[in-house]
Each structure stands twice: as structure tokens, then as C-alpha cells.
Design an enzyme around this catalytic site. Structure first.
Site, PDB file in Angstrom:
ATOM      1  N   ASN A 113     -41.600  20.297 120.349  1.00 38.09           N
ATOM      2  CA  ASN A 113     -41.801  18.900 119.993  1.00 38.09           C
ATOM      3  C   ASN A 113     -40.713  18.522 118.988  1.00 38.09           C
ATOM      4  O   ASN A 113     -40.795  18.889 117.828  1.00 38.09           O
ATOM      5  CB  ASN A 113     -43.204  18.744 119.389  1.00 38.09           C
ATOM      6  CG  ASN A 113     -43.463  17.353 118.858  1.00 38.09           C
ATOM      7  OD1 ASN A 113     -42.695  16.423 119.124  1.00 38.09           O
ATOM      8  ND2 ASN A 113     -44.534  17.197 118.109  1.00 38.09           N
ATOM      9  N   TRP A 114     -39.713  17.805 119.475  1.00 39.88           N
ATOM     10  CA  TRP A 114     -38.573  17.475 118.590  1.00 39.88           C
ATOM     11  C   TRP A 114     -38.910  16.377 117.593  1.00 39.88           C
ATOM     12  O   TRP A 114     -38.139  16.104 116.693  1.00 39.88           O
ATOM     13  CB  TRP A 114     -37.364  17.049 119.431  1.00 39.88           C
ATOM     14  CG  TRP A 114     -36.731  18.142 120.230  1.00 39.88           C
ATOM     15  CD1 TRP A 114     -37.181  19.419 120.402  1.00 39.88           C
ATOM     16  CD2 TRP A 114     -35.497  18.058 120.957  1.00 39.88           C
ATOM     17  NE1 TRP A 114     -36.315  20.130 121.187  1.00 39.88           N
ATOM     18  CE2 TRP A 114     -35.271  19.318 121.543  1.00 39.88           C
ATOM     19  CE3 TRP A 114     -34.575  17.042 121.171  1.00 39.88           C
ATOM     20  CZ2 TRP A 114     -34.157  19.583 122.338  1.00 39.88           C
ATOM     21  CZ3 TRP A 114     -33.460  17.299 121.958  1.00 39.88           C
ATOM     22  CH2 TRP A 114     -33.250  18.569 122.532  1.00 39.88           C
ATOM     23  N   LYS A 115     -40.018  15.708 117.783  1.00 36.79           N
ATOM     24  CA  LYS A 115     -40.407  14.598 116.903  1.00 36.79           C
ATOM     25  C   LYS A 115     -39.255  13.590 116.800  1.00 36.79           C
ATOM     26  O   LYS A 115     -38.475  13.449 117.739  1.00 36.79           O
ATOM     27  CB  LYS A 115     -40.848  15.130 115.537  1.00 36.79           C
ATOM     28  CG  LYS A 115     -41.888  16.256 115.682  1.00 36.79           C
ATOM     29  CD  LYS A 115     -42.561  16.634 114.407  1.00 36.79           C
ATOM     30  CE  LYS A 115     -43.565  17.740 114.689  1.00 36.79           C
ATOM     31  NZ  LYS A 115     -44.350  18.097 113.529  1.00 36.79           N
ATOM     32  N   HIS A 119     -51.019  13.676 118.989  1.00 34.99           N
ATOM     33  CA  HIS A 119     -50.471  14.477 117.895  1.00 34.99           C
ATOM     34  C   HIS A 119     -51.001  13.950 116.558  1.00 34.99           C
ATOM     35  O   HIS A 119     -51.172  12.738 116.393  1.00 34.99           O
ATOM     36  CB  HIS A 119     -48.937  14.420 117.927  1.00 34.99           C
ATOM     37  CG  HIS A 119     -48.331  15.431 117.007  1.00 34.99           C
ATOM     38  ND1 HIS A 119     -48.242  15.220 115.660  1.00 34.99           N
ATOM     39  CD2 HIS A 119     -47.846  16.670 117.243  1.00 34.99           C
ATOM     40  CE1 HIS A 119     -47.707  16.300 115.100  1.00 34.99           C
ATOM     41  NE2 HIS A 119     -47.454  17.191 116.034  1.00 34.99           N
ATOM     42  N   GLU A 145     -49.644  13.426 113.827  1.00 31.49           N
ATOM     43  CA  GLU A 145     -48.800  12.398 113.187  1.00 31.49           C
ATOM     44  C   GLU A 145     -49.053  11.031 113.815  1.00 31.49           C
ATOM     45  O   GLU A 145     -49.011  10.001 113.142  1.00 31.49           O
ATOM     46  CB  GLU A 145     -47.319  12.808 113.304  1.00 31.49           C
ATOM     47  CG  GLU A 145     -47.010  13.975 112.368  1.00 31.49           C
ATOM     48  CD  GLU A 145     -45.951  14.928 112.861  1.00 31.49           C
ATOM     49  OE1 GLU A 145     -45.161  14.570 113.759  1.00 31.49           O
ATOM     50  OE2 GLU A 145     -45.914  16.063 112.340  1.00 31.49           O
ATOM     51  N   GLU A 168     -53.921  22.068 116.775  1.00 24.91           N
ATOM     52  CA  GLU A 168     -52.941  22.031 115.698  1.00 24.91           C
ATOM     53  C   GLU A 168     -53.632  21.661 114.390  1.00 24.91           C
ATOM     54  O   GLU A 168     -53.807  20.467 114.088  1.00 24.91           O
ATOM     55  CB  GLU A 168     -51.862  20.985 116.002  1.00 24.91           C
ATOM     56  CG  GLU A 168     -51.081  21.273 117.258  1.00 24.91           C
ATOM     57  CD  GLU A 168     -49.720  20.597 117.201  1.00 24.91           C
ATOM     58  OE1 GLU A 168     -48.717  21.301 117.217  1.00 24.91           O
ATOM     59  OE2 GLU A 168     -49.680  19.357 117.107  1.00 24.91           O
ATOM     60  N   GLY A 189     -45.815  21.703 109.847  1.00 26.21           N
ATOM     61  CA  GLY A 189     -44.645  21.419 109.009  1.00 26.21           C
ATOM     62  C   GLY A 189     -44.781  21.912 107.577  1.00 26.21           C
ATOM     63  O   GLY A 189     -43.986  21.563 106.719  1.00 26.21           O
ATOM     64  N   SER A 203     -46.466  25.479 112.342  1.00 27.42           N
ATOM     65  CA  SER A 203     -45.600  26.478 111.701  1.00 27.42           C
ATOM     66  C   SER A 203     -45.475  27.778 112.495  1.00 27.42           C
ATOM     67  O   SER A 203     -45.432  28.863 111.907  1.00 27.42           O
ATOM     68  CB  SER A 203     -46.063  26.745 110.271  1.00 27.42           C
ATOM     69  OG  SER A 203     -45.995  25.552 109.502  1.00 27.42           O
TER      70      SER A 203
END
Ligand code: PGA
Length: 249
Positions: A9-11, A94, A96, A166, A172, A212
Site C-alpha cells: 500500500n503506497w498510500k 483502511h 486512514e 490492521e 506506521g 509495521s
């Protein structure tokens, strides 16, 4: 047998030239693996990523989408638009997106339906916050996130879902759930799926862990029986680290 999947997941990272550079590094690292390998670049780079990876065993997936097919939703991208460039899988829910863009179980249920109606596979993310875990509510929270957004699906629709646990406190942060914490949660998830959809469906759904995951901890986490792969953020931005994780299987 359920599939092993490792998705990067490159975000909101990498412009066009960085995307091209990272993809060319990834191509150098590809080895045969029993895991399905995916990357999720930003919307602006999906098409380029597709072109570059046409011949390779890396699937290009989207990080999000809207539930409507088209219309007055400035700034949004529809399932049909993703389909039109060849996207076959989308990440939904997700943490975020939930935290910063107000995504809720209800809006996610609509997105899941829209993806499946367009024959797009879903990687559905969920996970508890630190306060939930500290107060022993992690299973209740995760159980309700799954039930509220997914349990309206019939068995056949549900088979197109990949789950990604997650824990928010591990994303992160450099703090990973221990392999045992991941295993316990994945086993709990499989149990609620078995209660709802039967043990055959529950045994065949891939449940990824995210938060992570790094080259130095992937093997131990992926070694757990109910962990079928990973959703990788930071470590997916370096080809060497990403493939070290893929090769942990
Ligand atoms: P991380 O992100 O690997 O950087 O913790 C995981 C994710 O957000 O999917």
C-alpha cells in the site's frame, strides 16, 4: 487452499517518475513465489503502473473508490473508472480512510457492494485502536467492523473478499502486533466467519495482517497458521524490503 497475498500500500507517496523508478526496481526483484503480489499506487499512477507491469506477476490495485457509478462527486473515482483501466482489486476501509475521511461501516458496506457489482475483488481493512486493546475490546470492535460492513453479503459474494486485520496502533508506528496477537485475532475472525458462512468459506478466506510488517519480522508473522499474508505500508516503498517480505513465505 487459501491464497497467500502480499500487497504493498503506497498510500500518498510517489509521483510519476518515482513510480516508474520503484516499478523498475520491483521488476528486478521478482522471483517465483507462492504468494500473489500486489502494489497499490495512487490513482494518478495506476495507469502507468499497469502499462509497466503488463507482463509481470504483480497486480496493480487501487487504494480506494467511491460507491456511486458516476455523477456529481467532485474529486472521487468510481468503480467503473477503475475497471476501465483494468483494476480488478480495491483496498477498502483502511484505517486512514476511516480516521481522516469519515468512512464508516455504513459507507463501506456500500463501497463493498459497488465493488462486487463491478466484479472488483475487495481487500477489506479493519482493526482496533490502542484504547480498544487496552480495555480488552479488540475482538468486539473487530467483530462489529466485519459484521456491519460485510455480513449482509451472501456466501458467493463473500468469497470475493480478502480481509486485512490492521491494528491501528501498529500502522506506521514501528510497533507490530506480536505473532501471537496476530494469530489470536485471525483465529477469532475465522471463527466468526465460520459461524456466519460455514467452515469451508472461513477456511478459504485469506486474512492478511498489516501494521509495521518489515523484512525482519515477516517470517515469524507469516508463519502463524491463520495469517495468509500482509498489507505492507512503509516497507513496500523499497523494492528490496518489499520482496524480502514477499519471500518470507
Ligand atoms: P505500515 O502500514 O506497514 O507502514 O505500518 C500498513 C498499512 O497501513 O497498510
Amino acid at each position: 487452499m487459501r491464497k497467500h497475498i502480499v500487497a504493498g500500500n503506497w498510500k500518498m507517496n510517489n509521483g510519476l517518475s518515482q513510480t516508474q523508478a520503484l516499478i523498475s526496481d520491483l521488476k528486478k526483484q521478482i522471483r517465483t513465489s507462492d504468494a500473489e503480489v500486489m502494489i497499490a499506487p495512487s490513482f494518478t499512477n495506476l495507469w502507468q503502473a499497469f502499462q509497466s507491469l503488463r507482463q509481470d506477476d504483480i497486480e496493480v490495485v487501487a487504494q480506494n473508490m467511491h460507491f456511486a457509478e458516476n455523477g456529481a462527486y467532485t474529486g472521487e473515482v468510481s468503480p467503473g473508472m477503475l475497471k476501465s483501466i483494468g483494476v480488478q482489486t480495491v483496498i477498502l476501509g483502511h484505517s486512514e480512510r476511516r480516521a481522516y475521511f469519515n468512512e464508516t461501516d455504513e459507507s463501506l458496506a456500500k463501497k463493498v457492494d459497488a465493488a462486487l457489482a463491478n466484479d472488483i475483488r475487495v481487500i477489506f481493512c479493519f482493526g482496533e485502536e490502542l484504547a480498544d486493546r487496552k480495555s480488552g475490546k479488540e475482538e468486539a470492535v473487530v467483530g462489529s467492523q466485519i459484521k456491519n460492513a460485510l455480513f449482509h453479503l451472501g456466501v458467493n459474494a463473500f468469497k470475493k473478499i480478502v480481509l486485512a486485520y490492521e491494528p491501528v496502533w501498529a500502522i506506521g508506528t514501528g510497533e507490530t502486533a506480536s505473532p501471537e496477537q496476530a494469530q489470536d485475532m485471525h483465529a477469532f475472525i475465522r471463527k466468526i466467519l465460520a459461524d456466519k458462512y460455514g467452515s469451508e468459506v472461513a477456511d478459504n478466506v485469506s486474512i492478511l495482517y498489516g501494521g509495521s510488517v518489515k523484512p525482519n519480522n515477516a517470517q515469524e508473522i507469516f508463519g502463524k497458521p491463520d495469517v495468509d499474508g500482509g498489507l505492507i505500508g512503509g516497507a513496500s516503498l523499497k523494492a528490496e524490503d518489499f520482496f524480502a517480505i514477499v519471500n518470507a513465505f
